[in-house]
Design a protein around this motif. Sequence first.
Motif, PDB file in Angstrom:
ATOM      1  N   THR A  26       0.828  -1.195   0.000  1.00 35.86           N
ATOM      2  CA  THR A  26       0.000   0.000   0.000  1.00 35.86           C
ATOM      3  C   THR A  26       0.868   1.253   0.000  1.00 35.86           C
ATOM      4  OG1 THR A  26      -1.756  -1.137   1.204  1.00 35.86           O
ATOM      5  CG2 THR A  26      -1.809   1.259   1.231  1.00 35.86           C
ATOM      6  N   TYR A  27       0.516   2.203  -0.858  1.00 35.91           N
ATOM      7  CA  TYR A  27       1.231   3.474  -0.959  1.00 35.91           C
ATOM      8  C   TYR A  27       0.194   4.600  -0.917  1.00 35.91           C
ATOM      9  CZ  TYR A  27       4.627   0.195  -2.941  1.00 35.91           C
ATOM     10  OH  TYR A  27       5.460  -0.878  -3.149  1.00 35.91           O
ATOM     11  N   GLU A  28       0.604   5.765  -0.438  1.00 33.88           N
ATOM     12  CA  GLU A  28      -0.328   6.890  -0.389  1.00 33.88           C
ATOM     13  C   GLU A  28       0.305   8.129  -1.004  1.00 33.88           C
ATOM     14  OE1 GLU A  28      -3.172   9.427   2.713  1.00 33.88           O
ATOM     15  OE2 GLU A  28      -2.073   7.659   3.399  1.00 33.88           O
ATOM     16  N   GLY A  31      -3.406  12.001  -1.168  1.00 34.34           N
ATOM     17  CA  GLY A  31      -4.648  11.602  -0.531  1.00 34.34           C
ATOM     18  C   GLY A  31      -5.254  10.336  -1.090  1.00 34.34           C
ATOM     19  N   HIS A  32      -4.589   9.714  -2.044  1.00 33.49           N
ATOM     20  CA  HIS A  32      -5.078   8.474  -2.645  1.00 33.49           C
ATOM     21  C   HIS A  32      -4.273   7.295  -2.101  1.00 33.49           C
ATOM     22  CE1 HIS A  32      -7.539  10.610  -5.580  1.00 33.49           C
ATOM     23  NE2 HIS A  32      -6.495  11.389  -5.840  1.00 33.49           N
ATOM     24  N   VAL A  33      -4.956   6.267  -1.656  1.00 34.56           N
ATOM     25  CA  VAL A  33      -4.297   5.053  -1.182  1.00 34.56           C
ATOM     26  C   VAL A  33      -4.270   4.048  -2.332  1.00 34.56           C
ATOM     27  CG1 VAL A  33      -4.395   3.138   0.443  1.00 34.56           C
ATOM     28  CG2 VAL A  33      -5.057   5.434   1.187  1.00 34.56           C
ATOM     29  N   LYS A  35      -3.264   0.363  -3.737  1.00 32.45           N
ATOM     30  CA  LYS A  35      -2.954  -1.010  -3.377  1.00 32.45           C
ATOM     31  C   LYS A  35      -2.390  -1.704  -4.621  1.00 32.45           C
ATOM     32  CE  LYS A  35      -6.578  -1.256   0.143  1.00 32.45           C
ATOM     33  NZ  LYS A  35      -7.808  -1.953   0.603  1.00 32.45           N
ATOM     34  N   ASN A 113      -7.581  -0.097  -8.241  1.00 33.12           N
ATOM     35  CA  ASN A 113      -7.318   1.269  -7.778  1.00 33.12           C
ATOM     36  C   ASN A 113      -8.087   2.386  -8.477  1.00 33.12           C
ATOM     37  OD1 ASN A 113      -4.917   1.072  -5.752  1.00 33.12           O
ATOM     38  ND2 ASN A 113      -4.394  -0.325  -7.430  1.00 33.12           N
TER      39      ASN A 113
END
Length: 224
Positions: A26-28, A31-33, A35, A113
């Motif tokens: 998981t990366y952010e 403001g978007h996560v 996967k 995503n």
Amino acid sequence: MMEEHLFSAFPKDDDLFADCYTEERTYEFCGHVLKITQSFSTDLGVAGSVWDSALALCRYFAEQKISFRRRKVIELGAGTGIVGILAVLLGGDVTFTDLPRALKEIESNISVNVPSSCIHCSRVRALSWGHNHTWFPGDYDFVLGSDIVYLPEIYPLPVRTLRHLSAQSATVYLSSKMRREHRTISFYEEILPQHFQCRLLHRNEEQNINLYKATQQEHHAGRH
């Protein structure tokens, strides 16, 4: 043959993909996560992983608050698709490209995503640099690439592809691990400047990653 050249760019290690498996991380950004599933296998090789240079490019877009809203974007060597996915979430109409064997992984990560309301803003297509780039238009607003510079013998091929895709004044963002054994610096300081105005945007000393912005020189625009 072209596909095999690209997938043999990194030194072979018989133990590197001895255990074939997938892993979700998981990366952010902005403001978007995200996967992202990575596939560690001999089939995908280097295309199956999220590389530091891709994360560096995503981080730069976030820090600079770059928007791709209503812009036409193409990503070269998309791999897992993480950079292009972020570009879609930032408003872009994105074409993800890579060699045929990598496309399924990209499509899978997009499905996880990208919201259904934005899915029409993403498409996945096969592209072999220097060969079938003329199947694509030359009117992109942005061309993106992370760690696509690693095999000196084929450096003319990505340059030829970049020139075609950016024929109508696209902005090119490239992020690269500056590997001495692959003479990466020569691509950016000697080869690319023959056709593009190339500027170093950021350097990460710890990771040895450079980010560049390039625009095609006027007297080369439209020539392929």
